[in-house]
Design a protein around this motif. Structure first.
Motif, PDB file in Angstrom:
ATOM      1  N   UNK A  82     -21.862 -30.957 -31.972  1.00  0.00           N
ATOM      2  CA  UNK A  82     -23.235 -30.504 -32.198  1.00  0.00           C
ATOM      3  C   UNK A  82     -23.127 -29.298 -33.118  1.00  0.00           C
ATOM      4  N   UNK A  83     -23.620 -29.456 -34.343  1.00  0.00           N
ATOM      5  CA  UNK A  83     -23.303 -28.471 -35.362  1.00  0.00           C
ATOM      6  C   UNK A  83     -21.804 -28.526 -35.616  1.00  0.00           C
ATOM      7  N   UNK A  84     -21.151 -27.386 -35.584  1.00  0.00           N
ATOM      8  CA  UNK A  84     -19.692 -27.358 -35.779  1.00  0.00           C
ATOM      9  C   UNK A  84     -18.949 -27.124 -34.471  1.00  0.00           C
ATOM     10  N   UNK A  85     -19.611 -27.382 -33.348  1.00  0.00           N
ATOM     11  CA  UNK A  85     -19.030 -27.093 -32.039  1.00  0.00           C
ATOM     12  C   UNK A  85     -18.858 -28.361 -31.215  1.00  0.00           C
ATOM     13  N   UNK A  86     -17.673 -28.519 -30.618  1.00  0.00           N
ATOM     14  CA  UNK A  86     -17.449 -29.635 -29.704  1.00  0.00           C
ATOM     15  C   UNK A  86     -18.336 -29.471 -28.475  1.00  0.00           C
ATOM     16  N   UNK A  87     -18.854 -30.593 -27.985  1.00  0.00           N
ATOM     17  CA  UNK A  87     -19.856 -30.565 -26.914  1.00  0.00           C
ATOM     18  C   UNK A  87     -19.553 -31.699 -25.946  1.00  0.00           C
ATOM     19  N   UNK A  88     -19.397 -31.370 -24.655  1.00  0.00           N
ATOM     20  CA  UNK A  88     -19.156 -32.381 -23.629  1.00  0.00           C
ATOM     21  C   UNK A  88     -20.472 -32.642 -22.904  1.00  0.00           C
ATOM     22  N   UNK A  89     -21.153 -33.763 -23.218  1.00  0.00           N
ATOM     23  CA  UNK A  89     -22.441 -34.037 -22.566  1.00  0.00           C
ATOM     24  C   UNK A  89     -22.247 -34.378 -21.092  1.00  0.00           C
ATOM     25  N   UNK A  90     -22.952 -33.669 -20.250  1.00  0.00           N
ATOM     26  CA  UNK A  90     -22.862 -33.841 -18.800  1.00  0.00           C
ATOM     27  C   UNK A  90     -24.286 -33.830 -18.274  1.00  0.00           C
ATOM     28  N   UNK A  91     -24.771 -34.989 -17.817  1.00  0.00           N
ATOM     29  CA  UNK A  91     -26.178 -35.013 -17.486  1.00  0.00           C
ATOM     30  C   UNK A  91     -26.601 -36.119 -16.546  1.00  0.00           C
ATOM     31  N   UNK A  92     -27.911 -36.357 -16.541  1.00  0.00           N
ATOM     32  CA  UNK A  92     -28.551 -37.302 -15.637  1.00  0.00           C
ATOM     33  C   UNK A  92     -29.520 -38.190 -16.403  1.00  0.00           C
ATOM     34  N   UNK A  93     -29.591 -39.445 -15.987  1.00  0.00           N
ATOM     35  CA  UNK A  93     -30.733 -40.275 -16.342  1.00  0.00           C
ATOM     36  C   UNK A  93     -31.941 -39.816 -15.525  1.00  0.00           C
ATOM     37  N   UNK A  94     -33.124 -40.011 -16.112  1.00  0.00           N
ATOM     38  CA  UNK A  94     -34.369 -39.724 -15.397  1.00  0.00           C
ATOM     39  C   UNK A  94     -35.381 -40.788 -15.792  1.00  0.00           C
ATOM     40  N   UNK A  95     -35.686 -41.689 -14.855  1.00  0.00           N
ATOM     41  CA  UNK A  95     -36.659 -42.755 -15.108  1.00  0.00           C
ATOM     42  C   UNK A  95     -38.037 -42.140 -14.884  1.00  0.00           C
ATOM     43  N   UNK A  96     -38.536 -41.494 -15.920  1.00  0.00           N
ATOM     44  CA  UNK A  96     -39.674 -40.585 -15.763  1.00  0.00           C
ATOM     45  C   UNK A  96     -40.955 -41.289 -15.354  1.00  0.00           C
ATOM     46  N   UNK A  97     -41.106 -42.579 -15.717  1.00  0.00           N
ATOM     47  CA  UNK A  97     -42.336 -43.273 -15.337  1.00  0.00           C
ATOM     48  C   UNK A  97     -42.449 -43.471 -13.827  1.00  0.00           C
ATOM     49  N   UNK A  98     -41.367 -43.212 -13.077  1.00  0.00           N
ATOM     50  CA  UNK A  98     -41.451 -43.250 -11.615  1.00  0.00           C
ATOM     51  C   UNK A  98     -42.153 -42.010 -11.065  1.00  0.00           C
TER      52      UNK A  98
END
Length: 413
Positions: A82-98
């Motif tokens: 992301x840009x010039x920086x290494x990025x470890x994506x750590x996250x959640x799905x969110x089924x927002x219509x629920x």
């Protein structure tokens, strides 16, 4: 300091499996050894439990907070930039219509409170929800979060792509069931033409019999779904081999490999235990993934807000992964072969630092491990407090028993 390739040649693993006569009861057996057996007079070196030193070494390598840059790219090794920086994506799905817009905003903040940096959030409508999604992005930006946008259209892309909190666009779910590789590539090309600066992401399920190699290279990132808890089929140990398959296929085209891990319950099933959740996460890390998205924080039948024990465990996990991120993104990983398929050993080397991960994938049996170390390793130091520490150093070898579904990290000095 030895490089991982030399490490592989110089290390010998010997493992003793437990008796299978009563698989529901963990049992110890003596570990096999190779080479000369240690003399009776050989002394043990106590494992250091001073986790502060081990963590400080990693903190010195730590990346800065979530970058404000919006542009993304994937390195040839599959690491997200992301840009010039290494990025470890750590996250959640969110089924927002629920839920609704209020619930989506509240859960985004709850996910940020747990230490995550990504949320895959659906739009209620690709045009009518533009104002609401802009508000969500603004709040995510203030929390150091980035969003993967789902259920969008061309107008959504043009309207939202300039927001720094946008990480990318989910262009297909269950793609190996619902779209052809050619259709996925067409979607990818269309989205990239509208927004060349952000990630395209697709998710699918890789099996032992079919890696679906034709789908790789058709998006910037591929998620692999592994949801074995109480599914009536696979054991928890399935996560490691299917994520290794994901990583192997991703390397061919420089695709970002993301583990989709289970935090939900199947209909009439149960949620993962904290031990299962920790094991699945560490299996994915050991396999070499470059990001993790748990399914799910919210859908029509699951709500992580009702699971305080899992949320507490997830907060610990995100803290640990944040510390490990420099190794996971920039270190050289070497898997050390074992004679027991339930036990996995990986060593990461980054500069003059070496870190050891040991895993027992079995959910029923305890296994003993003896691992001969090369070089002048004089100290085995635990990395994380509050986690099992059962390995010890004896005459240049690491030895100890691994309980079912255990995952342990050590600094080698």
């Amino acid at each position: 300091m030895s490089k991982p390739a030399m490490l592989l040649c110089m290390m010998t693993l010997l493992l003793g499996a437990c008796s299978q006569n009563q698989p529901s009861v963990p049992r110890d057996t003596a570990a096999a050894t190779s080479g000369a057996a240690p003399d009776a007079g050989d002394s043990d070196t106590a494992t250091s439990t001073d986790t502060a030193t081990s963590q400080a070494e990693l903190q010195d390598l730590a990346v800065t907070p979530t970058p404000s840059s919006s542009s993304t790219a994937v390195r040839p090794d599959g690491t997200l930039m992301v840009g010039n920086q290494a990025f470890f994506p750590m996250g959640f799905y969110h089924v927002s219509w629920a839920g609704n817009a209020t619930r989506r905003m509240r859960d985004m903040n709850a996910i940020a409170d747990l230490g995550f940096n990504v949320m895959n959030a659906t739009m209620f409508d690709p045009q009518d929800d533009l104002d609401g999604y802009r508000t969500l992005l603004a709040s995510a930006r203030n929390r150091g979060m980035k969003l993967l946008v789902e259920d969008f259209n061309d107008v959504s892309i043009q309207s939202l792509k300039s927001d720094p909190a946008v990480l990318g666009w989910m262009i297909a779910d269950d793609c190996n069931r619902l779209v052809t590789p050619e259709a996925l590539q067409t979607r990818n090309q269309h989205v990239k033409a509208l927004d060349p600066d952000h990630l395209t992401y697709a998710s699918m399920a890789i099996s032992f019999s079919n890696s679906h190699a034709a789908y790789f290279g058709k998006s910037d990132a591929i998620g692999n779904q592994s949801y074995p808890v109480d599914d009536g089929g696979d054991p928890v140990s399935v996560v490691y081999p299917v994520m290794k398959q994901l990583v192997t296929e991703s390397r061919v085209n420089g695709t970002l490999p993301i583990a989709n891990l289970q935090s939900f319950r199947w209909p009439n099933g149960r949620y993962p235990t904290t031990r299962e959740l920790y094991s699945m996460t560490n299996q994915a890390l050991g396999a070499g993934v470059k990001g993790i998205l748990y399914y799910t924080y919210l859908d029509s039948t699951n709500d992580m807000n009702t699971q305080p024990l899992l949320r507490t465990e997830l907060k610990k996990i995100t803290g640990e992964v944040k510390l490990l991120a420099p190794l996971l993104m920039n270190g050289q990983k070497e898997e050390v072969p074992t004679t027991n398929g339930d036990v996995k050993v990986n060593v990461w080397t980054l500069g003059n630092l070496r870190y050891l991960q040991v895993l027992n994938l079995s959910d029923t049996n305890r296994h003993n491990l003896t691992l001969k170390l090369p070089g002048n390793t004089s100290t085995l130091a635990a990395v994380f407090s509050g986690r099992p520490v059962t390995m010890k150093l004896k005459s240049g070898s690491i030895t100890g028993a691994l309980d079912p579904l255990t995952a342990q990290w050590y600094a080698l000095r």
